[in-house]
Design a protein around this motif. Structure first.
Motif, mmCIF file in Angstrom:
data_model
loop_
_atom_site.group_PDB
_atom_site.id
_atom_site.type_symbol
_atom_site.label_atom_id
_atom_site.label_comp_id
_atom_site.label_asym_id
_atom_site.label_seq_id
_atom_site.Cartn_x
_atom_site.Cartn_y
_atom_site.Cartn_z
ATOM 1 N N ALA A 136 0.866 -1.179 0.000
ATOM 2 C CA ALA A 136 0.000 0.000 0.000
ATOM 3 C C ALA A 136 0.904 1.230 0.000
ATOM 4 C CB ALA A 136 -0.912 0.005 1.214
ATOM 5 N N LEU A 137 0.840 2.008 -1.077
ATOM 6 C CA LEU A 137 1.734 3.144 -1.244
ATOM 7 C C LEU A 137 0.957 4.454 -1.171
ATOM 8 C CD1 LEU A 137 3.886 1.895 -4.268
ATOM 9 C CD2 LEU A 137 4.218 1.461 -1.821
ATOM 10 N N GLN A 138 1.635 5.495 -0.712
ATOM 11 C CA GLN A 138 1.081 6.843 -0.695
ATOM 12 C C GLN A 138 2.133 7.818 -1.184
ATOM 13 O OE1 GLN A 138 -2.223 6.861 2.948
ATOM 14 N NE2 GLN A 138 -0.368 8.090 3.074
ATOM 15 N N GLY A 139 1.685 8.821 -1.915
ATOM 16 C CA GLY A 139 2.616 9.823 -2.403
ATOM 17 C C GLY A 139 1.940 10.779 -3.359
ATOM 18 N N LEU A 140 2.756 11.599 -3.999
ATOM 19 C CA LEU A 140 2.263 12.581 -4.951
ATOM 20 C C LEU A 140 2.316 12.012 -6.363
ATOM 21 C CD1 LEU A 140 3.884 15.913 -3.685
ATOM 22 C CD2 LEU A 140 1.576 15.065 -3.283
ATOM 23 N N TYR A 141 1.230 12.192 -7.079
ATOM 24 C CA TYR A 141 1.174 11.787 -8.491
ATOM 25 C C TYR A 141 1.580 12.991 -9.317
ATOM 26 C CZ TYR A 141 -0.720 9.587 -12.722
ATOM 27 O OH TYR A 141 -0.871 9.036 -13.972
ATOM 28 N N VAL A 142 2.811 12.973 -9.813
ATOM 29 C CA VAL A 142 3.405 14.170 -10.405
ATOM 30 C C VAL A 142 4.009 13.842 -11.772
ATOM 31 C CG1 VAL A 142 3.913 15.220 -8.175
ATOM 32 C CG2 VAL A 142 5.603 13.706 -9.226
ATOM 33 N N PRO A 143 4.254 14.866 -12.607
ATOM 34 C CA PRO A 143 4.932 14.625 -13.884
ATOM 35 C C PRO A 143 6.342 14.085 -13.661
ATOM 36 C CG PRO A 143 3.864 16.776 -13.867
ATOM 37 C CD PRO A 143 3.797 16.260 -12.466
ATOM 38 N N ALA A 144 6.798 13.294 -14.606
ATOM 39 C CA ALA A 144 8.163 12.772 -14.546
ATOM 40 C C ALA A 144 9.160 13.899 -14.776
ATOM 41 C CB ALA A 144 8.339 11.680 -15.598
ATOM 42 N N PRO A 145 10.417 13.723 -14.342
ATOM 43 C CA PRO A 145 11.429 14.750 -14.616
ATOM 44 C C PRO A 145 11.536 15.023 -16.101
ATOM 45 C CG PRO A 145 12.272 13.110 -13.075
ATOM 46 C CD PRO A 145 10.959 12.592 -13.576
ATOM 47 N N GLY A 146 11.881 16.250 -16.441
ATOM 48 C CA GLY A 146 11.991 16.634 -17.845
ATOM 49 C C GLY A 146 13.065 15.850 -18.571
ATOM 50 N N VAL A 147 12.835 15.609 -19.849
ATOM 51 C CA VAL A 147 13.774 14.833 -20.660
ATOM 52 C C VAL A 147 14.960 15.669 -21.086
ATOM 53 C CG1 VAL A 147 14.045 13.562 -22.817
ATOM 54 C CG2 VAL A 147 11.982 13.264 -21.444
ATOM 55 N N GLY A 148 14.717 16.950 -21.468
ATOM 56 C CA GLY A 148 15.808 17.795 -21.940
ATOM 57 C C GLY A 148 16.331 17.344 -23.295
ATOM 58 N N PHE A 149 17.594 17.682 -23.572
ATOM 59 C CA PHE A 149 18.207 17.324 -24.848
ATOM 60 C C PHE A 149 18.989 16.036 -24.660
ATOM 61 C CE2 PHE A 149 21.759 17.593 -27.926
ATOM 62 C CZ PHE A 149 21.007 17.585 -29.087
ATOM 63 N N GLU A 150 18.487 14.974 -25.243
ATOM 64 C CA GLU A 150 19.070 13.652 -25.045
ATOM 65 C C GLU A 150 20.075 13.345 -26.157
ATOM 66 O OE1 GLU A 150 17.545 9.097 -24.146
ATOM 67 O OE2 GLU A 150 16.167 10.613 -24.890
ATOM 68 N N MET A 151 21.307 13.085 -25.754
ATOM 69 C CA MET A 151 22.356 12.757 -26.710
ATOM 70 C C MET A 151 22.646 11.261 -26.635
ATOM 71 S SD MET A 151 24.984 15.954 -26.080
ATOM 72 C CE MET A 151 26.039 15.380 -27.426
ATOM 73 N N GLY A 152 22.896 10.668 -27.784
ATOM 74 C CA GLY A 152 23.292 9.264 -27.814
ATOM 75 C C GLY A 152 22.153 8.282 -27.940
ATOM 76 N N GLY A 153 20.912 8.776 -28.088
ATOM 77 C CA GLY A 153 19.795 7.869 -28.283
ATOM 78 C C GLY A 153 19.311 7.225 -26.996
ATOM 79 N N ASN A 154 18.602 6.116 -27.140
ATOM 80 C CA ASN A 154 17.976 5.420 -26.025
ATOM 81 C C ASN A 154 19.012 4.593 -25.274
ATOM 82 O OD1 ASN A 154 16.414 3.963 -24.253
ATOM 83 N ND2 ASN A 154 14.927 3.276 -25.776
ATOM 84 N N ALA A 155 19.407 5.065 -24.080
ATOM 85 C CA ALA A 155 20.417 4.352 -23.297
ATOM 86 C C ALA A 155 19.875 3.059 -22.711
ATOM 87 C CB ALA A 155 20.942 5.257 -22.187
ATOM 88 N N LEU A 156 18.567 2.984 -22.456
ATOM 89 C CA LEU A 156 17.999 1.787 -21.840
ATOM 90 C C LEU A 156 18.062 0.589 -22.781
ATOM 91 C CD1 LEU A 156 14.834 3.360 -20.151
ATOM 92 C CD2 LEU A 156 17.088 2.956 -19.143
ATOM 93 N N ALA A 157 17.841 0.836 -24.068
ATOM 94 C CA ALA A 157 17.824 -0.266 -25.034
ATOM 95 C C ALA A 157 19.195 -0.911 -25.190
ATOM 96 C CB ALA A 157 17.320 0.240 -26.387
ATOM 97 N N ARG A 158 20.247 -0.193 -24.829
ATOM 98 C CA ARG A 158 21.607 -0.726 -24.982
ATOM 99 C C ARG A 158 22.080 -1.481 -23.741
ATOM 100 N NH1 ARG A 158 22.364 4.611 -26.928
ATOM 101 N NH2 ARG A 158 23.506 5.148 -25.027
ATOM 102 N N GLN A 159 21.246 -1.535 -22.702
ATOM 103 C CA GLN A 159 21.632 -2.213 -21.467
ATOM 104 C C GLN A 159 20.854 -3.509 -21.307
ATOM 105 O OE1 GLN A 159 21.989 0.555 -17.985
ATOM 106 N NE2 GLN A 159 21.312 2.120 -19.458
ATOM 107 N N SER A 160 21.552 -4.544 -20.885
ATOM 108 C CA SER A 160 20.911 -5.854 -20.708
ATOM 109 C C SER A 160 20.841 -6.276 -19.248
ATOM 110 C CB SER A 160 21.669 -6.923 -21.508
ATOM 111 O OG SER A 160 23.031 -6.969 -21.098
ATOM 112 N N ARG A 161 21.524 -5.547 -18.361
ATOM 113 C CA ARG A 161 21.547 -5.912 -16.948
ATOM 114 C C ARG A 161 20.800 -4.863 -16.130
ATOM 115 N NH1 ARG A 161 27.590 -7.212 -15.143
ATOM 116 N NH2 ARG A 161 26.396 -7.771 -13.245
#
Length: 246
Positions: A136-161
């Motif tokens: 059971a969680l409680q907290g603020l439902y808020v926007p995610a941090p801003g993305v800004g200018f992302e260099m190098g593409g999607n970093a998550l797709a390049r990680q397997s661990r």
């Protein structure tokens, strides 16, 4: 005014246009300061508000306020995301996010567990395991941090661990990485003295706080005054010299 020569229409129009532009920019800065102060007040009010049911808020999020919610469900084990964000601590550190499956929800909810300070090295902090079973969680439902200018593409797709590290939290990328849709905002958990995480969730206006907007407004208004003063100085009559009687 005998001490002032009549300026040309071009000089008058140029001065008026410049002064009006500077005044407009100053007023805009004052409006931005007021807007940010209003956001900070709404955020502070939400932290002490009674929690609402997450399902109702997710269906129709408030457009002019932050909602404090309560939700039941379970974490998805071993799927953590580390936002490399050293703004909380001089030694650096990471903001830790975990996907959560709400009861009856058709999407996953990304939960901001809090901030873990760094240890003075390039290694990630040691992460405690996620609690298993019903939560059971409680907290603020808020926007995610801003993305800004992302260099190098999607970093998550390049990680397997896991956990996966990124310098930008892009919810569509996280959803694609998890293979499941996400709610459009994140849940920033309430403070917990028993938690290892630092939970000081505020709107980050450190780069441009309201006071700095007001300082810029004063600067623009000063430029408007200077433009008028320059016009007057340039068109001031010079005293006539008496004729030389010699």
């Amino acid at each position: 005014m005998k001490w002032l020569r009549r300026p040309s229409w071009f000089a008058l129009l140029l001065t008026a246009a410049g002064a009006l532009l500077f005044i407009r920019l100053g007023v805009w800065q004052l409006h931005r300061a007021d807007e940010k102060e209003h956001i900070l007040r709404r955020y502070a009010a939400a932290e002490t508000a009674p929690p609402r049911d997450f399902a109702a808020v997710a269906e129709k999020p408030p457009v002019d306020a932050y909602a404090r919610v309560k939700v039941q469900g379970a974490y998805i084990a071993d799927k953590l995301y580390l936002l490399d964000n050293p703004r909380h601590d001089q030694r650096g550190g990471v903001e830790v996010y975990a996907p959560f499956r709400p009861h009856g929800g058709d999407r996953l909810l990304l939960v901001d567990l809090g901030f873990l300070p760094g240890n003075g090295t390039d290694e990630s902090p040691q992460l405690p395991p996620l609690p298993a079973g019903e939560q059971a969680l409680q907290g603020l439902y808020v926007p995610a941090p801003g993305v800004g200018f992302e260099m190098g593409g999607n970093a998550l797709a390049r990680q397997s661990r896991w956990p996966k590290t990124t310098v930008y939290l892009d919810l569509p990328q996280v959803a694609a990485d998890l293979g499941a849709p996400l709610y459009p905002q994140v849940l920033a958990l309430d403070q917990d003295t028993a938690s290892i995480y630092v939970r000081e969730h505020t709107i980050d206006f450190s780069a441009m706080p309201p006071a700095r907007h007001r300082a810029y407004a004063f600067q623009w208004f000063t430029f408007a005054v200077v433009a008028v003063v320059v016009l007057l100085v340039l068109h001031r009559r010079r005293p006539t010299r008496p004729p030389d009687e010699s």
